[in-house]
Write a protein that holds these residues in place. Structure first.
Motif, mmCIF file in Angstrom:
data_model
loop_
_atom_site.group_PDB
_atom_site.id
_atom_site.type_symbol
_atom_site.label_atom_id
_atom_site.label_comp_id
_atom_site.label_asym_id
_atom_site.label_seq_id
_atom_site.Cartn_x
_atom_site.Cartn_y
_atom_site.Cartn_z
ATOM 1 N N GLY A 7 33.759 33.174 37.003
ATOM 2 C CA GLY A 7 32.341 33.190 37.316
ATOM 3 C C GLY A 7 31.860 34.497 37.919
ATOM 4 O O GLY A 7 30.647 34.737 38.005
ATOM 5 N N GLU A 8 32.785 35.372 38.327
ATOM 6 C CA GLU A 8 32.422 36.660 38.921
ATOM 7 C C GLU A 8 32.648 37.821 37.951
ATOM 8 O O GLU A 8 32.651 38.982 38.360
ATOM 9 N N TYR A 9 32.804 37.492 36.683
ATOM 10 C CA TYR A 9 33.108 38.515 35.676
ATOM 11 C C TYR A 9 32.062 39.633 35.681
ATOM 12 O O TYR A 9 32.394 40.818 35.723
ATOM 13 N N ASP A 10 30.800 39.276 35.645
ATOM 14 C CA ASP A 10 29.732 40.284 35.557
ATOM 15 C C ASP A 10 29.610 41.117 36.819
ATOM 16 O O ASP A 10 29.220 42.289 36.770
ATOM 17 N N ASP A 11 29.918 40.540 37.963
ATOM 18 C CA ASP A 11 29.685 41.199 39.243
ATOM 19 C C ASP A 11 30.884 42.003 39.736
ATOM 20 O O ASP A 11 30.778 42.715 40.739
ATOM 21 N N LEU A 49 44.476 46.569 27.999
ATOM 22 C CA LEU A 49 44.002 46.681 29.369
ATOM 23 C C LEU A 49 42.826 45.718 29.563
ATOM 24 O O LEU A 49 41.833 45.808 28.839
ATOM 25 N N GLN A 50 42.963 44.824 30.520
ATOM 26 C CA GLN A 50 41.927 43.821 30.756
ATOM 27 C C GLN A 50 41.587 43.736 32.249
ATOM 28 O O GLN A 50 42.400 44.086 33.112
ATOM 29 N N LEU A 51 40.383 43.257 32.529
ATOM 30 C CA LEU A 51 40.053 42.828 33.878
ATOM 31 C C LEU A 51 40.955 41.653 34.238
ATOM 32 O O LEU A 51 41.229 40.790 33.394
ATOM 33 N N THR A 52 41.444 41.614 35.470
ATOM 34 C CA THR A 52 42.197 40.449 35.917
ATOM 35 C C THR A 52 41.336 39.196 35.801
ATOM 36 O O THR A 52 40.172 39.197 36.218
ATOM 37 N N ASN A 53 41.892 38.158 35.199
ATOM 38 C CA ASN A 53 41.156 36.913 34.925
ATOM 39 C C ASN A 53 39.968 37.215 34.018
ATOM 40 O O ASN A 53 38.798 37.023 34.365
ATOM 41 N N ALA A 54 40.278 37.692 32.818
ATOM 42 C CA ALA A 54 39.282 38.304 31.940
ATOM 43 C C ALA A 54 38.446 37.325 31.121
ATOM 44 O O ALA A 54 37.550 37.749 30.397
ATOM 45 N N SER A 55 38.710 36.047 31.197
ATOM 46 C CA SER A 55 37.962 35.091 30.375
ATOM 47 C C SER A 55 36.603 34.791 31.014
ATOM 48 O O SER A 55 36.519 34.272 32.128
ATOM 49 N N VAL A 56 35.540 35.104 30.281
ATOM 50 C CA VAL A 56 34.186 34.876 30.789
ATOM 51 C C VAL A 56 33.941 33.387 31.068
ATOM 52 O O VAL A 56 33.214 33.021 31.999
ATOM 53 N N HIS A 57 34.575 32.512 30.290
ATOM 54 C CA HIS A 57 34.370 31.076 30.444
ATOM 55 C C HIS A 57 35.130 30.502 31.642
ATOM 56 O O HIS A 57 34.998 29.316 31.961
ATOM 57 N N VAL A 58 35.926 31.351 32.283
ATOM 58 C CA VAL A 58 36.724 30.904 33.431
ATOM 59 C C VAL A 58 36.313 31.626 34.711
ATOM 60 O O VAL A 58 36.223 31.022 35.784
#
Length: 345
Positions: free
Chosen positions: A131-135, A120-129
């Motif tokens: 930019g809204e991962y944290d938010d 189970l992952q966040l959609t578009n889970a790559s932090v390097h890709v």
């Protein structure tokens, strides 16, 4: 009273039971296993129509019967949508929370085509890709199961036999530490199932016939609110839910204690039952805490709502981080086990 043999048995059963996937609505395999464990102990365990396990432990007075209930259904997910990219969108089962399910390994149980694994992952889970991962607020709408197969489209996933309505089961990661801590998903309530099996073994090993008739009801569908709504025999006057004890800020209980619930979100528990539990704990040097659970409902709440005229109580080993990666302790198990033995004499 020497309890080590039974605590070892309880922990061994916990490991076996947590290893069997059983999100609410998908419990047949684990129920069959628990039936088999009761039969090994010499009891005539049976499945209810709903799929739970019911066992008569014996006892003299059938007109003053006591049901001890725990549940084997857990949290999980079910496939809501096969996305255009071949990944899966979930609908949660029970109180599964996207915040603490992220990055967990899962098993996908298809109806006709076996099992697959995924994460189970966040959609578009790559932090390097991304930019809204944290938010990004973690909700089920922005989570997806990445299947461990070469699938890049809905058609690819359809060919695997994965479809809407298939169950998604999360890795329990059961661990017992050298210091006695028990860490696992689904200690709520598979730890209590182990405790009830341990109590049944204790009665059988010591050839004890209780003064009142005692039953074990291992329920299913507790996580969606109707586990204890049926199957209470005639003559039962009392029901005790053996479920997780709450540990957290503002509460007294720790993982090393047995928690006695005075009130949950549905209301207060029977005054005489709670008082008797406290008295017994004090008289037998059982380490306990009394608490009010702010966000909680139990099988005995449901039994009362279903119209059963019974006294009711709730106890359990203290469990931290409920509905997440949970933690208890062998001391909490021991104290719960001892209170059951003394209370049911």
């Amino acid at each position: 009273m020497e309890t080590k043999e039974y605590i070892d048995y309880i922990i061994d059963e916990l490991k076996k039971i947590t290893a069997i996937d059983s999100p609410t609505g998908f419990t047949k395999e684990v129920a069959d296993f628990v039936v088999g464990e009761y039969k090994k102990l010499g009891y005539d365990a049976k499945l209810t129509q709903k799929g739970g396990v019911f066992v008569d432990l014996g006892g003299k007075d059938k007109e003053d019967g006591l049901v001890l209930a725990a549940h084997i259904d857990t949290l999980g997910g079910i496939v809501k949508e096969v996305k255009s990219n071949g990944r899966l969108k979930l609908s949660p089962l029970g109180g599964m929370n996207a915040n603490n399910a992220e990055a967990e390994n899962v098993t996908i149980h298809t109806r006709f085509d076996g099992e697959y694994t995924g994460t189970l992952q966040l959609t578009n889970a790559s932090v390097h890709v991304n930019g809204e991962y944290d938010d990004t607020k973690r909700t089920w709408d922005v989570m997806e199961v990445v299947i461990d197969e070469d699938t890049k489209s809905k058609e690819d996933t359809d060919k695997l036999g994965i479809m809407v309505g298939d169950f998604i089961c999360f890795n329990p990661r059961t661990t017992i530490t050298k210091s006695g801590y028990i860490k696992s998903r689904f200690l709520d309530d598979k730890l209590s199932v182990g405790i009830l099996l341990g109590y049944a073994k204790y009665l059988k090993d010591n050839k004890i016939t209780p003064s009142r008739r005692i039953y074990n009801h291992i329920t299913v569908y507790e996580e969606v609110g109707h586990g204890g709504a049926a199957s209470i025999p005639e003559g039962v006057t009392e029901m005790i839910s053996v479920d997780m004890g709450c540990v957290g800020e503002g509460l007294n209980c720790t993982e090393k204690q047995v928690s006695i619930c005075a009130k949950d979100s549905r209301g207060p528990y029977n005054y005489d039952v709670v008082t008797k539990m406290i008295k017994i704990s004090k008289e037998n040097n059982i380490d306990f805490a009394v608490d009010i659970y702010p966000f909680y409902g139990s099988d005995v709440d449901v039994a009362l709502s279903a119209g059963y005229d019974i006294k009711h109580g709730l106890i359990g080993a203290g469990v931290y981080a409920s509905h997440g990666y949970e933690r208890s302790h062998i001391d909490g198990v021991t104290n719960t086990f001892r209170l059951l033995i003394e209370y049911c004499k």
